[in-house]
Design an enzyme around this catalytic site. Structure first.
Site, PDB file in Angstrom:
ATOM      1  N   LYS A 179       1.019  -1.151   0.066  1.00 29.71           N
ATOM      2  CA  LYS A 179       0.146  -0.054  -0.139  1.00 29.71           C
ATOM      3  C   LYS A 179       0.945   1.113  -0.091  1.00 29.71           C
ATOM      4  CE  LYS A 179      -3.439  -2.608   0.431  1.00 29.71           C
ATOM      5  NZ  LYS A 179      -4.880  -2.590  -0.377  1.00 29.71           N
ATOM      6  N   HIS A 299      -8.437 -13.700  -6.534  1.00 29.91           N
ATOM      7  CA  HIS A 299      -8.591 -12.284  -5.678  1.00 29.91           C
ATOM      8  C   HIS A 299     -10.043 -12.361  -6.293  1.00 29.91           C
ATOM      9  CE1 HIS A 299      -9.206  -8.067  -4.880  1.00 29.91           C
ATOM     10  NE2 HIS A 299      -8.359  -8.583  -3.826  1.00 29.91           N
TER      11      HIS A 299
END
Ligand code: CAP
Ligand code: MG
Length: 474
Positions: A179, A299
Site C-alpha cells: 500500500k 482475488h
C-alpha cells in the site's frame, strides 16, 4: 400460471443427487404483482394467505421453467416441437418453504453440457433475475452431482501441494499487498519485497500485487515480475525459507494472461494471481487447464456487487430487498474450476456476517461438506477435488491473528496490507509484529498475555495502534 408444464414436484419428492443438480433460492413477491392478482377476476374470492401461497408457487415454478425448458407462454406442442423431451427433462421445484419463501430446484443432468460452467450458469441463474412478479431473489447454493464434478480437475496443488512446494508442512502463510495500492515503481516494489522477505527472522513468505496493479507505465508487469521473483530467490538463499509472489496476471485478453503466466514460470515463480470475477468463469477454466504448472491465487474484486445483500431476510426469515448470488456459490464454482487459493473474507472483515467466512473456509476445504445450521445451504460431496487455501484479508492486522486463526484454522493465507505497512514503527517492525503474532499462536501463547509481558515488542506496538478488533473500512 404462465408456464406449460407442471414444474412443481409432488409433495415429499426428493431428487437423486447423482442425477440432478440442485439450487436453493429465496424470492420476495412483488407487491404490485400481489395487488394486481388480488383484483383479478379469477382470484377475487381468495384470502390474502391463499393468494400469496399460490403466487409463491407460481414464482418458484417460473424459476424452474425459465431456467430449464419453459418460457412465459404456452407454445406450439405438435409434431417435432420437442415438447415431450422438454417435459421429461424439465427442472422441478421441491422443498417449498412458504414461511421463508424459499425453495429448491432440481435439474436433471440431461439439461447440461457437463463440463461447461458458463453454459450451466446461463441456465440456472441466467434469466430468472428478470422476473417481474418478484421484487427480490437470492441464490444461496448449488449442489454439483458427481458426474459434473468428474469433468473438472480442481486445484492443481491445493493445500498439501502448496505446502510441499513451500516446504511448510504446517501453520498459516502470511503475505502483504503493498500500500498505497498504486504508487510504487516496479523497482520500489522489489525493494519492499526484499524488506518483507528478509526482515526479522526471515520467515515472512509472501507478497501480493493489489488488484488494480497491472502493467502500468511506471510499474510494468514484466519488470516487476522479474525483479520481485529475483528478490524472492535471493531471500530464499539468505534465509533458508521459501518465498512466494502472488503476481497479478489479470487481463481481459486471455492470451496476455497466459503470456504473463509463462513469464512467471520462466522466472522461477510458483504462483499466479488472477481476479476471478472480473476475468470470468471461462478465464478461470482456461487458465487452470493451460497455465504452465503454476498455482492460481484467486482475488475476487467486484464480487460484492453480486454477493452482498444487507436485507433482513438474507438468512431466510424476513424480507429480501435485492437480487444476489451468495459468495458460497462463487466459492464452490472456483474450487471446482481449480483455483488453489481464494479470498473468502475473514471473521473480522467488513463484510463478515453470520459466520459466513467460516463456512466459506469449509466450502473450500472440506471433502464432505454439511449444510450450515443457520445460513441456508446444501452441503457438497467434493469427490476428487482438492481442498483450497482460503485467503483471509481486508483490514487485518497482527492483533487479529488469534481470532482469525482460531476461527479459520491454519490452512489460510493471512494477508495484511495496511496491517503491516501501517505499523507505527515502520515496515520492518510490521514484519516482526506479524512474525511474533504467528509464532506465539503456534506456541499456544495467548496474544493478550504476550502483549502484557512484552510491552515494547513490535506486536504490542501494533496492538496499541490498532487494538484487537476489526478495522472497519468505511
Ligand atoms: C486488502 C486488499 C484486498 C481486500 C479484498 C485491499 O488490503 O488488498 O483487496 O481485502 O479482499 O486492497 O483492500 P488491507 P476480500 O490488508 O490493507 O485491508 O475480497 O477478501 O475482502
Ligand atoms: Mg486489494
Amino acid at each position: 400460471m404462465a408456464v406449460q408444464f407442471d414444474y412443481i414436484a409432488k409433495k415429499g419428492w426428493k431428487p437423486d443427487l447423482n442425477k440432478y443438480l440442485v439450487t436453493l433460492l429465496k424470492v420476495e413477491l412483488d407487491e404490485k404483482a400481489v395487488k394486481e392478482a388480488r383484483y383479478s377476476h379469477s382470484k377475487k374470492n381468495y384470502s390474502l394467505i391463499k393468494l400469496k401461497k399460490e403466487l409463491f408457487q407460481e414464482a418458484a415454478a417460473t424459476v424452474a421453467a425459465e431456467s430449464s425448458t419453459g418460457t412465459w407462454t404456452k407454445v406450439y406442442d405438435g409434431k417435432e416441437s420437442g415438447i415431450p423431451l422438454a417435459h421429461k427433462i424439465r427442472a422441478l421445484v421441491f422443498d417449498l418453504d412458504y414461511k421463508k419463501q424459499m425453495f429448491k430446484v432440481a435439474y436433471p443432468l440431461e439439461l447440461f453440457e457437463l463440463n461447461n460452467i458458463s453454459g450451466l450458469l446461463a441456465g440456472i441463474v441466467g434469466n430468472i433475475a428478470g422476473m417481474k412478479m418478484v421484487s427480490a431473489m437470492r441464490v444461496y447454493d448449488v449442489y454439483f452431482p458427481k458426474k459434473m464434478i468428474e469433468q473438472f480437475p480442481g486445484p492443481r496443488y491445493g493445500i498439501s501441494g502448496l505446502r510441499r512446494l513451500l516446504k511448510k508442512p504446517k501453520g498459516c502463510l502470511v503475505a502483504t499487498v503493498p500500500k498505497p495500492k498504486i504508487g510504487r515503481t516496479d523497482g520500489e516494489q522489489a525493494s519492499l519485497a526484499e524488506v518483507l522477505f528478509t526482515s526479522g527472522k526471515g520467515t515472512y513468505e509472501g507478497i501480493k500485487d493489489d488488484e488494480n496493479l497491472l502493467s502500468l507505465p511506471f510499474n510494468n508487469f514484466y519488470k516487476r515480475c522479474k525483479m520481485v521473483l529475483s528478490e524472492a530467490k535471493k531471500a530464499e538463499k539468505k534465509t533458508g525459507n521459501k518465498k512466494f509472489y502472488l503476481c497479478n496476471t489479470t487481463h481481459s485478453d486471455l492470451n496476455e494472461m497466459l503470456k504473463r503466466a509463462k513469464y512467471i514460470k520462466q522466472n522461477g515463480g510458483i504462483f499466479m494471481m488472477m481476479d476471478v470475477v472480473t476475468t470470468g468463469f471461462a478465464a478461470v477454466d482456461t487458465i487452470r487447464r493451460n497455465n504452465p504448472g503454476l498455482a492460481i491465487h484467486a482475488h475476487r474484486a467486484m464480487h460484492g456487487f453480486l454477493t452482498r445483500d444487507n436485507s433482513p431476510g438474507v438468512h431466510g426469515m424476513g424480507k429480501l430487498y435485492g437480487f444476489s448470488v451468495s459468495m458460497i456459490v462463487l466459492a464452490k464454482l472456483f474450487r471446482l474450476l481449480g483455483v488453489d487459493s481464494l479470498h473468502g473474507g475473514s471473521p473480522l472483515a467488513k463484510m463478515e456476517d453470520y459466520g459466513e467466512a467460516k463456512y466459506i473456509q469449509q466450502v473450500l476445504q472440506e471433502k464432505s461438506l454439511k449444510p450450515h445450521d443457520k445460513i441456508p445451504t446444501l452441503g457438497q460431496d467434493w469427490q476428487h477435488i482438492k481442498p483450497v487455501w482460503m485467503t483471509a484479508s481486508g483490514g487485518i492486522h497482527p492483533g487479529d491473528f488469534e481470532t482469525v486463526l482460531d476461527s479459520l484454522g491454519e490452512d489460510i493465507i493471512l494477508q495484511c496490507g495496511g496491517g503491516l505497512l501501517g505499523h507505527p514503527d515502520g515496515v520492518e517492525a510490521g514484519v516482526i509484529a506479524i512474525e511474533e503474532a504467528r509464532t506465539i499462536y503456534e506456541q499456544g501463547v495467548p496474544l493478550r498475555q504476550f502483549v502484557k509481558d512484552n510491552p515494547e515488542s513490535p506486536l504490542a506496538r501494533a496492538v496499541e495502534h490498532w487494538g484487537y478488533g476489526p478495522k472497519i473500512v468505511y
